[in-house]
Write a protein that holds these residues in place. Structure first.
Motif, PDB file in Angstrom:
ATOM      1  N   ARG A  79       0.829  -1.201   0.000  1.00  0.00           N
ATOM      2  CA  ARG A  79       0.000   0.000   0.000  1.00  0.00           C
ATOM      3  C   ARG A  79       0.864   1.252   0.000  1.00  0.00           C
ATOM      4  NH1 ARG A  79      -5.364  -0.053   0.826  1.00  0.00           N
ATOM      5  NH2 ARG A  79      -5.102   2.131   1.382  1.00  0.00           N
ATOM      6  N   ASP A 182      -8.701   4.922   3.595  1.00  0.00           N
ATOM      7  CA  ASP A 182      -8.401   3.612   3.021  1.00  0.00           C
ATOM      8  C   ASP A 182      -7.545   2.703   3.897  1.00  0.00           C
ATOM      9  OD1 ASP A 182      -9.946   3.747   0.795  1.00  0.00           O
ATOM     10  OD2 ASP A 182      -8.300   3.529  -0.633  1.00  0.00           O
ATOM     11  N   GLY A 284      -4.747   9.546  -9.145  1.00  0.00           N
ATOM     12  CA  GLY A 284      -5.898   8.660  -9.257  1.00  0.00           C
ATOM     13  C   GLY A 284      -5.943   7.910 -10.573  1.00  0.00           C
ATOM     14  N   SER A 316      -5.064  -0.877  -8.892  1.00  0.00           N
ATOM     15  CA  SER A 316      -5.195   0.030  -7.756  1.00  0.00           C
ATOM     16  C   SER A 316      -5.665   1.397  -8.209  1.00  0.00           C
ATOM     17  CB  SER A 316      -3.850   0.172  -7.034  1.00  0.00           C
ATOM     18  OG  SER A 316      -3.898   1.202  -6.067  1.00  0.00           O
ATOM     19  N   ALA A 317      -6.560   1.995  -7.416  1.00  0.00           N
ATOM     20  CA  ALA A 317      -7.034   3.345  -7.713  1.00  0.00           C
ATOM     21  C   ALA A 317      -5.949   4.384  -7.489  1.00  0.00           C
ATOM     22  CB  ALA A 317      -8.250   3.673  -6.849  1.00  0.00           C
ATOM     23  N   SER A 318      -4.907   4.034  -6.734  1.00  0.00           N
ATOM     24  CA  SER A 318      -3.803   4.965  -6.479  1.00  0.00           C
ATOM     25  C   SER A 318      -2.567   4.600  -7.290  1.00  0.00           C
ATOM     26  CB  SER A 318      -3.456   4.986  -4.983  1.00  0.00           C
ATOM     27  OG  SER A 318      -3.064   3.693  -4.540  1.00  0.00           O
ATOM     28  N   TYR A 321       0.030   7.264  -8.131  1.00  0.00           N
ATOM     29  CA  TYR A 321       0.503   8.137  -7.060  1.00  0.00           C
ATOM     30  C   TYR A 321       2.013   8.359  -7.119  1.00  0.00           C
ATOM     31  CZ  TYR A 321       0.916  10.215  -2.423  1.00  0.00           C
ATOM     32  OH  TYR A 321       1.173  11.071  -1.394  1.00  0.00           O
ATOM     33  N   HIS A 370     -12.163  13.581  -7.869  1.00  0.00           N
ATOM     34  CA  HIS A 370     -11.859  12.453  -6.982  1.00  0.00           C
ATOM     35  C   HIS A 370     -11.963  12.841  -5.519  1.00  0.00           C
ATOM     36  CE1 HIS A 370      -8.299  14.848  -7.019  1.00  0.00           C
ATOM     37  NE2 HIS A 370      -7.608  14.034  -6.277  1.00  0.00           N
ATOM     38  N   LEU A 391     -11.803   8.047  -4.786  1.00  0.00           N
ATOM     39  CA  LEU A 391     -11.041   6.880  -5.205  1.00  0.00           C
ATOM     40  C   LEU A 391     -10.274   6.212  -4.065  1.00  0.00           C
ATOM     41  CD1 LEU A 391      -9.516   8.126  -8.599  1.00  0.00           C
ATOM     42  CD2 LEU A 391     -11.402   6.523  -8.268  1.00  0.00           C
ATOM     43  N   PHE A 392      -9.473   6.969  -3.290  1.00  0.00           N
ATOM     44  CA  PHE A 392      -8.610   6.352  -2.280  1.00  0.00           C
ATOM     45  C   PHE A 392      -8.278   7.381  -1.199  1.00  0.00           C
ATOM     46  CE2 PHE A 392      -5.844   8.195  -5.453  1.00  0.00           C
ATOM     47  CZ  PHE A 392      -4.780   8.721  -4.744  1.00  0.00           C
ATOM     48  N   SER A 416     -13.761   2.190  -6.241  1.00  0.00           N
ATOM     49  CA  SER A 416     -12.565   1.867  -5.462  1.00  0.00           C
ATOM     50  C   SER A 416     -11.490   1.195  -6.297  1.00  0.00           C
ATOM     51  CB  SER A 416     -12.945   0.962  -4.284  1.00  0.00           C
ATOM     52  OG  SER A 416     -13.597  -0.205  -4.728  1.00  0.00           O
ATOM     53  N   GLY A 417     -11.411   1.513  -7.576  1.00  0.00           N
ATOM     54  CA  GLY A 417     -10.306   1.042  -8.402  1.00  0.00           C
ATOM     55  C   GLY A 417     -10.356  -0.434  -8.680  1.00  0.00           C
TER      56      GLY A 417
END
Length: 484
Positions: A79, A182, A284, A316-318, A321, A370, A391-392, A416-417
């Motif tokens: 994560r 999250d 996102g 993953s929604a992130s 990042y 988002h 999203l996250f 949530s991706g």
């Protein structure tokens, strides 16, 4: 001698943007300069846009990129919170060396400011007798959650998402367990343990600076200011100094003048208040199937739109990042023929857009977002109503507040991706029409215009946020004078 502070941001441009604006305002208003001490990891180099952002700061504000740490031992599905935490933890020797170097300079160091995931540097700050502060770039509601999390951890035996009752933080809108941040959604994950670790350390700060204002969060701010003395350590004072947002000129530079010019020329040709701006922030990512449905929903709505497109991720929604813009073409993931069918009425651009300029533009009438806090504040400052697509991170919490309490946005969905149901094109089209042409949109538009006025008053001369900002600066000036 000029007064100085050290600022420790953690990875992610969304954390760096408000800190850069904080440093800019601190120097402009109080002639207190800053040095950014920036941890990095080998697989997420400091991006050109982050470099551009720091280059916009006046020369007394400088930065130091620390040696990149190795995170190759982490699993691919780690994560974001764990990765951020370990980037800081493994950078501590370099952070200590940077602090030592700063202290040997001629400017007295008044304080160390870390962002919400940087509290492992507190011991180093205390070692050099530097008072530590936290810059919290999100809401007072989210800060309240962090300050009460240890008690929630003790009294909630199961996963928070399984709680039959919403969680009631002092002064805050009740929040269901599934809408909490999250990393709290899986208590067996290392990210949850890291959040607990940070929360244990928050009371060790001398103060907590929050990028919000009483016009946006009167209940949470009042409750925090009343209850902080009852925490284990009475030190942290709450400084709500927001909204801090960057200017249209800086937004333009980060996009690139050429790209910005094309986007703004198109926007200039649209009717006033007619365009829905669509963007999921700097990190996102939608699943590919969801990106398709979103695009087709925009087409079906028959409304004008300006859409920032990033490469989708089914994991993953992130996913975006830590990544910089890659060589893939995001527009190639859109439905076949979509760009041709929507030509003139819609514009899709890859990766990045001058968001502040777009939101301030007279032709922009709505923002599908988002619910990242930077984007939310930019929308409030510009008076643009919202369609909420969290999203996250803390984005679902933000969506609850924006929809249920502030009433400036419609919570269309909670994508949530990697999991959750795909929102179909019909639902997207219906929500877009409601915001851009219906009574719902009119109510949200009226409410956010009121908030725009209130936010401007907060940061204006004599406003509550301006006063909190000045109180913080005066406290640091006293500390600097003591150190001379």
């Amino acid at each position: 001698m000029a007064l100085h502070i050290a600022i420790l941001p953690t990875p992610g441009i969304g954390h760096l943007i408000p800190l850069a604006e904080f440093a800019r305002k601190l120097y402009r208003r109080h002639q207190i300069s800053s040095t950014f001490i920036i941890p990095t990891d080998q697989d997420a180099p400091f991006s050109p846009r982050q470099q551009t952002l720091l280059a916009t700061l006046p020369p007394p504000i400088n930065h130091l990129l620390l040696p990149a740490v190795n995170l190759h031992d982490l699993p691919p599905d780690v994560r974001a919170e764990t990765r951020i935490a370990l980037t800081v933890a493994r950078s501590l020797p370099s952070i200590r060396a940077a602090f030592k170097s700063l202290l040997s300079s001629s400017s007295p160091i008044a304080a160390v400011v870390v962002d919400l995931f940087g509290t492992d540097a507190f011991e180093i700050a205390r070692e050099f007798q530097l008072p530590p502060y936290i810059f919290f770039p999100s809401t007072a509601t989210c800060l309240s959650l962090f300050l009460h999390l240890l008690e929630l951890h003790r009294t909630t035996p199961s996963e928070y998402r399984d709680s039959p009752e919403p969680f009631r933080l002092p002064g805050c809108t009740p929040i269901s367990g599934e809408d909490l941040v999250d990393p709290l959604q899986d208590r067996s994950n290392s990210a949850y343990q890291w959040i607990l670790h940070y929360c244990r350390r928050y009371p060790l700060a001398e103060g907590i600076i929050v990028n919000t204002c009483t016009q946006l969060e009167p209940g949470p701010i009042k409750a925090l200011q009343l209850q902080i003395p009852n925490l284990e350590n009475p030190n942290p004072k709450i400084y709500p100094i927001g909204p801090l947002t960057h200017s249209a000129a800086i937004s333009n530079q980060m996009t690139g003048p050429s790209s910005s010019s094309i986007i703004l020329q198109w926007l200039n040709q649209q009717p006033i208040g007619s365009v829905l701006y669509v963007s999921f922030g700097s990190g996102g990512s939608l699943r590919h199937e969801q990106l398709i449905e979103l695009a087709l929903g925009l087409e079906l709505s028959e409304q004008r739109f300006l859409m920032v497109v990033r490469c989708p991720s089914d994991k993953s929604a992130s996913a975006g990042y830590f990544s910089t813009d890659d060589s893939s073409d995001p527009l190639s993931y859109l439905p076949d023929g979509f760009l041709d069918r929507t030509a003139g009425r819609g514009l899709a651009v890859p990766f990045w857009a001058p968001q502040v300029e777009i939101l301030e533009h007279r032709c922009t009438g709505g923002f599908l977002t988002h619910c990242g806090w930077n984007s939310t504040l930019e929308s409030v400052v510009s008076g643009v109503p919202l369609l909420l697509w969290p999203l996250f991170a803390e984005q679902r919490m933000n969506a609850v507040m924006l929809h249920e309490e502030l009433k400036v946005g419609v919570r269309v969905l909670s994508e949530s991706g990697g999991g959750g149901a795909v929102v179909g094109r019909e639902a997207v089209a219906r929500a877009v029409r409601d915001l851009m042409g219906g009574d719902i949109g009119d109510r949200n538009r009226s409410r956010i215009r009121d908030l725009k006025i209130g936010a401007a008053a907060a940061i204006g001369e004599g406003g509550a946020s301006a006063q909190a900002f000045d109180q913080l600066a005066e406290r640091w000036k006293e500390e600097g004078a003591r150190r001379k």
